[in-house]
Scaffold this motif. Structure first.
Motif, PDB file in Angstrom:
ATOM      1  N   LEU A   1     -38.542  23.572  10.787  1.00 24.76           N
ATOM      2  CA  LEU A   1     -38.944  24.073  12.092  1.00 24.76           C
ATOM      3  C   LEU A   1     -38.723  23.027  13.178  1.00 24.76           C
ATOM      4  O   LEU A   1     -38.174  23.330  14.254  1.00 24.76           O
ATOM      5  CB  LEU A   1     -40.421  24.482  12.059  1.00 24.76           C
ATOM      6  N   ASP A   2     -39.121  21.810  12.920  1.00 24.49           N
ATOM      7  CA  ASP A   2     -39.012  20.743  13.918  1.00 24.49           C
ATOM      8  C   ASP A   2     -37.564  20.460  14.314  1.00 24.49           C
ATOM      9  O   ASP A   2     -37.230  20.398  15.507  1.00 24.49           O
ATOM     10  CB  ASP A   2     -39.634  19.449  13.384  1.00 24.49           C
ATOM     11  N   LEU A   3     -36.708  20.288  13.347  1.00 17.30           N
ATOM     12  CA  LEU A   3     -35.334  19.902  13.644  1.00 17.30           C
ATOM     13  C   LEU A   3     -34.564  21.016  14.337  1.00 17.30           C
ATOM     14  O   LEU A   3     -33.727  20.766  15.204  1.00 17.30           O
ATOM     15  CB  LEU A   3     -34.615  19.465  12.363  1.00 17.30           C
ATOM     16  N   HIS A   4     -34.846  22.274  13.969  1.00 19.64           N
ATOM     17  CA  HIS A   4     -34.146  23.374  14.626  1.00 19.64           C
ATOM     18  C   HIS A   4     -34.628  23.569  16.057  1.00 19.64           C
ATOM     19  O   HIS A   4     -33.847  23.980  16.923  1.00 19.64           O
ATOM     20  CB  HIS A   4     -34.297  24.666  13.816  1.00 19.64           C
ATOM     21  N   ALA A   5     -35.855  23.290  16.313  1.00 12.95           N
ATOM     22  CA  ALA A   5     -36.366  23.415  17.681  1.00 12.95           C
ATOM     23  C   ALA A   5     -35.610  22.480  18.618  1.00 12.95           C
ATOM     24  O   ALA A   5     -35.310  22.833  19.771  1.00 12.95           O
ATOM     25  CB  ALA A   5     -37.852  23.099  17.708  1.00 12.95           C
TER      26      ALA A   5
END
Length: 236
Positions: free
Chosen positions: A180-184
């Motif tokens: 979730l973090d990296l795609h955001a």
């Protein structure tokens, strides 16, 4: 999996896709699973189910991008877009491993967990749709799915990750929100790039295929969240 697109003009395809994204974000905020991630009531099993279903569709992203690029070359259409698909396939390769890392952070064996949780009905339907679309008459249809999923990542992935870390009692959750973090962060520029590409498309039938695929992606994603929440509620 979603409503067919309405009357489209090539110049209106970006507006239609923005509308699909807005509808997805609005629907997402009402989903019980997402509400549970935000208010801290989600247990480990619910989050694992979400990660597993995510993993089952993300694993197809790079292969479908490559397939779309090859199909465009076969058709002799959009050579620059074909090369972009190949480039994005390289960028997306291995993103499914980020989900594996999150599962490991939760103390699970990714291979065994995925084997025990096959794709649900909605992700099975989505995977069939996107595979057929990228191998069909209008492989540029994949742009509709890419726009929806990358736009969703920008709009909500980071917020959901932060809420999980702040409110959840799931052990080691702070180490399990890598995907979730990296795609955001990574998808912010991608959406702008997609809009520039989409604005240059002139075939109304092709634009229709793109928006239909976006609608199908929206329906499948919300359906997946419904399915995950329902599975958890019946398990208790």
């Amino acid at each position: 999996m979603g409503e067919a697109a309405g009357d489209l003009s090539p110049r209106g395809v970006v507006a239609d896709l923005r509308n699909e994204l807005d509808r997805l974000v609005a629907g997402l905020d009402q989903e019980p699973a997402i509400k549970a991630f935000k208010d801290g009531s989600a247990d480990k099993a619910l989050y694992v189910d979400f990660l597993v279903q995510t993993r089952h569709y993300v694993a197809l992203t790079a292969p479908c991008l490559e397939a779309a690029g090859r199909r465009l070359k076969e058709l002799g259409e959009h050579p620059e877009l074909a090369e972009l698909f190949f480039q994005k396939a390289d960028e997306e390769a291995g993103h499914d491993i980020l989900v594996d890392d999150d599962l490991r952070a939760l103390g699970l064996d990714p291979e065994a967990t995925l084997a025990a949780h096959p794709p649900g009905e909605w992700i099975t339907a989505y995977n069939s749709w996107i595979t057929a679309a990228t191998n069909g008459r209008h492989p540029a249809a994949f742009l509709g799915s890419a726009y929806i999923l990358e736009g969703l990542a920008v709009e909500r992935a980071g917020k959901v990750a932060k809420a999980l870390v702040a409110t959840s009692s799931i052990p080691k959750i702070a180490d399990a929100v890598t995907f979730l973090d990296l795609h955001a962060e990574a998808d912010i520029g991608h959406v702008d790039d997609l809009e520039r590409i989409l604005a240059g498309l002139e075939d109304a039938t092709e634009c229709d295929a793109i928006v239909m695929t976006a609608a199908a992606t929206r329906g499948a994603y919300l359906g997946m969240l419904d399915e995950v929440a329902r599975t958890r509620s019946t398990a208790h």
